[in-house]
Design an enzyme around this catalytic site. Structure first.
Site, PDB file in Angstrom:
ATOM      1  N   GLN A 134       0.841  -1.186   0.000  1.00  0.00           N
ATOM      2  CA  GLN A 134       0.000   0.000   0.000  1.00  0.00           C
ATOM      3  C   GLN A 134       0.880   1.240   0.000  1.00  0.00           C
ATOM      4  OE1 GLN A 134      -2.898   0.429   3.166  1.00  0.00           O
ATOM      5  NE2 GLN A 134      -3.054   2.630   2.797  1.00  0.00           N
ATOM      6  N   CYS A 180      -6.448   1.668   2.657  1.00  0.00           N
ATOM      7  CA  CYS A 180      -6.309   0.328   3.230  1.00  0.00           C
ATOM      8  C   CYS A 180      -7.538  -0.537   2.985  1.00  0.00           C
ATOM      9  CB  CYS A 180      -6.005   0.404   4.722  1.00  0.00           C
ATOM     10  SG  CYS A 180      -7.258   1.282   5.701  1.00  0.00           S
ATOM     11  N   HIS A 198      -7.151   1.028  10.525  1.00  0.00           N
ATOM     12  CA  HIS A 198      -6.495   0.366   9.398  1.00  0.00           C
ATOM     13  C   HIS A 198      -7.164  -0.983   9.113  1.00  0.00           C
ATOM     14  CE1 HIS A 198      -3.277  -0.493   6.600  1.00  0.00           C
ATOM     15  NE2 HIS A 198      -2.968  -1.610   7.234  1.00  0.00           N
ATOM     16  N   ASP A 235      -1.337  -7.266   5.051  1.00  0.00           N
ATOM     17  CA  ASP A 235      -1.355  -5.864   5.477  1.00  0.00           C
ATOM     18  C   ASP A 235      -0.422  -5.109   4.548  1.00  0.00           C
ATOM     19  OD1 ASP A 235      -0.948  -3.384   6.644  1.00  0.00           O
ATOM     20  OD2 ASP A 235      -0.788  -4.148   8.683  1.00  0.00           O
TER      21      ASP A 235
END
Length: 218
Positions: A67, A73, A155, A170
């Site tokens: 990201q 996110c 997040h 993630d």
């Protein structure tokens, strides 16, 4: 994005306790978690990075993209969830010619996560940006794209099952993290054990949300 929502949809998971998990009609094919970026959570992330103990694996097995777009996110989490669907479901649920279908065609699983991020950022038609703007026209869904340097309070991450493993995805981290084994029938239960680890770092914190991608009931 191009996912057939008449087949599967995201629903809320009200608790990690068995009574709540038993309410979810399976099989669950992906789990997403929204959690607060507290001091404790950030301390743990930095300790993981410093120790190198992220259990990162071969990218040819699990689709992972970095990201690098601010406040994206949720979008990255959805991409991670859809890109790692079981092959048979992915073939029928991702509409041919759609944005997500074309993006995944351009980004094979084995492609470096940074290279995937560059493709995502350099969308010549700005399709993803246009879809984001359309989705946030309603005041209740409005959110700014911001910049990657903006301070964020919450997040999204995804938890998926790939080849017998449970993986945390993630986009802020260096790669997928394996949290042991799982299967299509126990994914939700096993993913919630990971969620509980996040919760245990902030026992007084209530800002946790769990979503499960499940079949649409006929």
């Amino acid at each position: 994005l191009g996912f057939d929502t008449s087949m599967y949809r995201f629903i809320d998971v009200y608790s990690t306790e068995s009574w709540a998990l038993d309410m979810i009609a399976g099989p669950v094919v992906a789990v997403m978690m929204l959690y607060p970026l507290t001091v404790q959570q950030e301390k743990n992330r930095k300790e993981e990075e410093k120790s190198g103990n992220q259990n990162s694996i071969d990218y040819s097995e699990v689709f992972f993209v970095k990201q690098r777009i601010g406040n994206a996110c949720g979008t990255i989490g959805i991409i991670h969830a859809l890109a790692n669907l079981p092959e048979g479901l992915r073939a029928v649920a991702l509409r041919e010619g759609s944005w997500i279908h074309n993006f995944l065609d351009e980004c094979p699983t084995a492609l470096d996560p940074i290279a995937k991020a560059e493709i995502l950022e350099n969308d010549p038609k700005n399709e993803l940006e246009a879809m984001h703007d359309k989705a946030t026209l309603n005041s209740s869904a409005q959110t700014s794209r911001g910049s990657k340097d903006d301070r964020l309070d919450n997040h999204f991450i995804s938890l998926v099952h790939v080849n017998g493993g449970l993986f945390e995805l993630d986009g802020r981290k260096n790669g997928p993290i394996r949290h042991g084994d799982t299967n299509e029938m126990s994914l939700l239960k096993d993913a919630c054990k990971v969620v509980e680890k996040f919760m245990a770092r902030d026992p007084g914190e209530l800002r946790f949300t769990i979503l499960a991608l499940v079949p649409v009931e006929c």
